[in-house]
Design a protein around this motif. Structure first.
Motif, PDB file in Angstrom:
ATOM      1  N   PRO A 157       0.790  -1.240   0.000  1.00 43.58           N
ATOM      2  CA  PRO A 157       0.000   0.000   0.000  1.00 43.58           C
ATOM      3  C   PRO A 157       0.816   1.281   0.000  1.00 43.58           C
ATOM      4  O   PRO A 157       0.328   2.310  -0.474  1.00 43.58           O
ATOM      5  CB  PRO A 157      -0.846  -0.127   1.265  1.00 43.58           C
ATOM      6  N   GLN A 160       2.615   1.416  -4.527  1.00 44.34           N
ATOM      7  CA  GLN A 160       1.576   0.676  -5.235  1.00 44.34           C
ATOM      8  C   GLN A 160       1.881   0.404  -6.708  1.00 44.34           C
ATOM      9  O   GLN A 160       1.126  -0.323  -7.352  1.00 44.34           O
ATOM     10  CB  GLN A 160       0.235   1.397  -5.073  1.00 44.34           C
ATOM     11  N   TRP A 211      -6.559  -6.434   0.310  1.00 48.26           N
ATOM     12  CA  TRP A 211      -6.434  -5.276  -0.590  1.00 48.26           C
ATOM     13  C   TRP A 211      -5.734  -5.680  -1.887  1.00 48.26           C
ATOM     14  O   TRP A 211      -6.169  -5.322  -2.987  1.00 48.26           O
ATOM     15  CB  TRP A 211      -5.674  -4.160   0.117  1.00 48.26           C
ATOM     16  N   ILE A 248      -7.053   2.734   1.771  1.00 45.06           N
ATOM     17  CA  ILE A 248      -5.728   2.127   1.641  1.00 45.06           C
ATOM     18  C   ILE A 248      -5.050   2.595   0.362  1.00 45.06           C
ATOM     19  O   ILE A 248      -3.831   2.831   0.342  1.00 45.06           O
ATOM     20  CB  ILE A 248      -5.843   0.595   1.716  1.00 45.06           C
ATOM     21  N   ASP A 249      -5.819   2.776  -0.693  1.00 43.21           N
ATOM     22  CA  ASP A 249      -5.249   3.340  -1.926  1.00 43.21           C
ATOM     23  C   ASP A 249      -4.578   4.687  -1.660  1.00 43.21           C
ATOM     24  O   ASP A 249      -3.583   5.036  -2.313  1.00 43.21           O
ATOM     25  CB  ASP A 249      -6.344   3.549  -2.973  1.00 43.21           C
TER      26      ASP A 249
END
Length: 265
Positions: A157, A160, A211, A248-249
């Motif tokens: 995270p 990415q 995720w 989380i992005d």
């Protein structure tokens, strides 16, 4: 277990076990526990010096097996794979990766050409790369006409790799995340991760693995004990909602790389 279709027509489990830094004397017990839990993919490498133990654990198993070509063997890939096969106790692996491009050595295109031949000879069923940047992939495709099935890269995270993921998607390459938990530590205590964990009654590690899975990534978290293996595997039945994923992005950081930079290694 979700199966991911590779660009060569074969399939690969989405979630697997990483074995980096698990000693050869201990890895067989760890891998057996993982297989008993239901893991169907085991990732090792010549550089990990634990292929013998991994192979011992996988005797009689049909789990997907990955190993890798180390940097000093780019001009000697066939002999290197033969050594790995002997240690693993198998006639072929499911996936063989070039571990790093090492552009300063200038041999990764030749190494890829050798991997194509090794696939054609049946010593590996699929071939791919690890830590390759788009320009490195462009070079090996230009040199051979063969696109790697997988690129295994550092991805978590806080790093990415959105551009790399977009490139892989455009070229039919599966993105596989190494160090998917960002080596644990502060990431697992980030408020966004902790909030999702509390909401779903799950561990922070499960949230981060979920995720990756939600983004369609293959993921190979390492665990050296039964408790962590079980915790990682349980992420398969965790579905994050859009709010969790967006939070989380938002943790992405251009300076979040933990490992070496493939452009200069």
């Amino acid at each position: 277990m979700t199966q991911m279709t590779l660009n060569d027509g074969r399939s690969m489990p989405q979630l697997g076990m990483g074995t980096y830094q698990i000693p050869d004397t201990q890895v067989a017990l760890v891998v057996r526990k993982g297989l008993d839990l239901g893991f169907e993919l085991v990732d090792t490498a010549a550089f990990y010096h634990n292929e013998r133990g991994v192979g011992e654990a996988m005797q009689g198993s049909e789990a997907f097996l990955t190993t890798k070509l180390w940097n000093d063997r780019h001009r000697d890939a066939e002999a290197a794979l033969d050594e790995s096969l002997a240690l693993l106790g198998v006639d072929a692996v499911d996936l063989y990766l070039i571990h790093w491009p090492r552009p300063s050595e200038g041999a990764y295109v030749d190494a890829w050409r050798s991997l194509v031949a090794l696939r054609d000879a049946g010593k590996t069923r699929s071939i791919g790369v690890s830590n390759f940047l788009p320009e490195h992939i462009d070079a090996i495709v230009a040199g051979t006409g063969v696109t790697p099935a997988v690129n295994q890269i550092e991805l978590h995270p806080r790093f990415q790799q959105r551009e790399a993921r977009a490139y892989h998607e455009a070229h039919g390459i599966v993105t596989q995340s190494w160090s998917p938990l960002g080596q644990g530590g502060t990431l697992l205590h980030d408020p966004a991760v902790e909030a999702a964990a509390a909401k779903h009654g799950r561990s922070a590690a499960q949230v981060v693995i979920a995720w990756h899975l939600a983004h369609g990534l293959s993921v190979i978290p390492k665990a050296a004990d039964a408790e962590h293996l079980s915790d990682n595997f349980a992420a398969l039945d965790l579905t994050l909602d859009d709010e969790d994923i967006a939070a989380i992005d938002a943790l992405d950081d251009a300076d979040g790389r933990i490992g070496p930079d493939p452009a200069v290694l």
